[in-house]
Design an enzyme around this catalytic site. Structure first.
Site, PDB file in Angstrom:
ATOM      1  CE  LYS A  50      -5.128  -2.546   1.690  1.00 14.52           C
ATOM      2  NZ  LYS A  50      -3.682  -2.767   1.745  1.00 14.52           N
TER       3      LYS A  50
ATOM      4  CE  LYS B 156       1.574   2.845   4.529  1.00 12.43           C
ATOM      5  NZ  LYS B 156       1.977   1.639   3.782  1.00 12.43           N
TER       6      LYS B 156
ATOM      7  CB  THR C 298      -0.926   0.012   1.223  1.00  8.74           C
ATOM      8  OG1 THR C 298      -1.694  -1.192   1.247  1.00  8.74           O
ATOM      9  CG2 THR C 298      -1.860   1.212   1.166  1.00  8.74           C
TER      10      THR C 298
END
Length: 288
Positions: A166, A235, A90
């Protein structure tokens, strides 16, 4: 098909093992050497230099963030022309666009294929794989996806679309964890065991993996060892906010989770399980 696998962390290592078990030849590289020894014992070619692991037909990277991926694959990797690079981590939408441009210049074919699922799901080969890009290229590597995941999902011709899907998924998961954290503090304040509460929700209106899995972790206060670290969750929330801002999409919940995650980091909880967001809610309620 010669495969290079870059990044043998909690997700990358079980994924690489599944490819080995399926009979694929693997060159592997990891920043820390410990993981390399275990993979070599299983038949992988352990590489001291990431550039050696990248001498393959297909290179799969599963690294922590944009900077780590850029440093390993772009600055050190030296992928050969014609190779396929599948980034299954990711990363940011901006980084995805940057890598597309870089690969076009270098004659490398780039695919974004981030995954859904924790490390136990990766070990079972049951990941959900989100893809976007050239359909013919995806079809070429689909046999690898079939080893790594339960199902592949296609979201469009632009690799960034897979990353957006995602990130949106991770945003919903973060919001669910925050809701469970606050609900847990509320029931505990009324002397209701969190385990009893989550047993109810997990078997009725929220009978789904996200709520049952994270609900159990919160109820048991099982934050170590982490399946996914809280600092990595932060994050991802930051990446969500960046992607949303690019299209002028306000996400108030993302801002809330970001601030609560910073609270957690200020209390040195960044390396705990993402579910440890519940500790923030508990502190504010005077339960810790």
């Amino acid at each position: 098909m010669r495969i290079g696998f870059i990044g043998l962390g909690s997700m990358g290592q079980p994924m690489a093992k599944n490819l080995l078990r399926a009979g694929h030849q693997l060159k592997v590289w990891n920043r820390s050497a410990g993981a390399l020894h275990g993979m070599a014992a299983l038949g992988a070619e352990a590489c001291d230099r990431v550039a050696d692991a990248c001498q393959a037909d297909v290179v799969i990277s599963m690294l922590a963030d944009d900077d780590t991926t850029r440093d390993a694959v772009v600055r050190q990797g030296e992928l050969p022309r014609g190779a396929i690079w599948i980034n299954m981590a990711t990363v940011s939408v901006a980084f995805t666009h940057e890598m597309q441009h870089y690969c076009e210049q270098q004659g490398i074919r780039y695919l974004a294929a981030p995954v859904m699922g924790r490390n136990d799901v990766a070990a079972a080969g049951k990941l959900q794989i989100l893809t976007a890009g050239d359909p013919e290229l995806i079809a070429q590597v689909q046999p690898l996806f079939d080893v790594l995941g339960q199902k592949s999902w296609y979201f469009g011709s632009d690799p960034a679309q897979a990353m957006v899907a995602k990130l949106a998924n991770n945003f919903m998961l973060a919001a669910a964890i925050e809701a469970m954290a606050e609900a847990s503090a509320m029931v505990r304040a009324w002397d209701i065991p969190a385990a009893d509460f989550f047993a109810l929700t997990g078997s009725t209106i929220f009978a789904c993996p996200a709520y049952t899995g994270y609900g159990e972790l919160i109820a048991q206060e099982k934050y170590t060892p982490p399946g996914f670290k809280l600092r990595l969750g932060l994050k991802d929330v930051r990446l969500v906010a960046q992607a949303a801002e690019e299209k002028n999409v306000p996400l108030p919940l993302a801002s809330l989770v970001r601030d609560n995650s910073l609270d957690s980091l200020a209390h040195h909880e960044g390396d705990l399980e993402w579910a440890a967001l519940a500790k923030v809610a508990a502190r504010r309620a005077g339960l810790e």
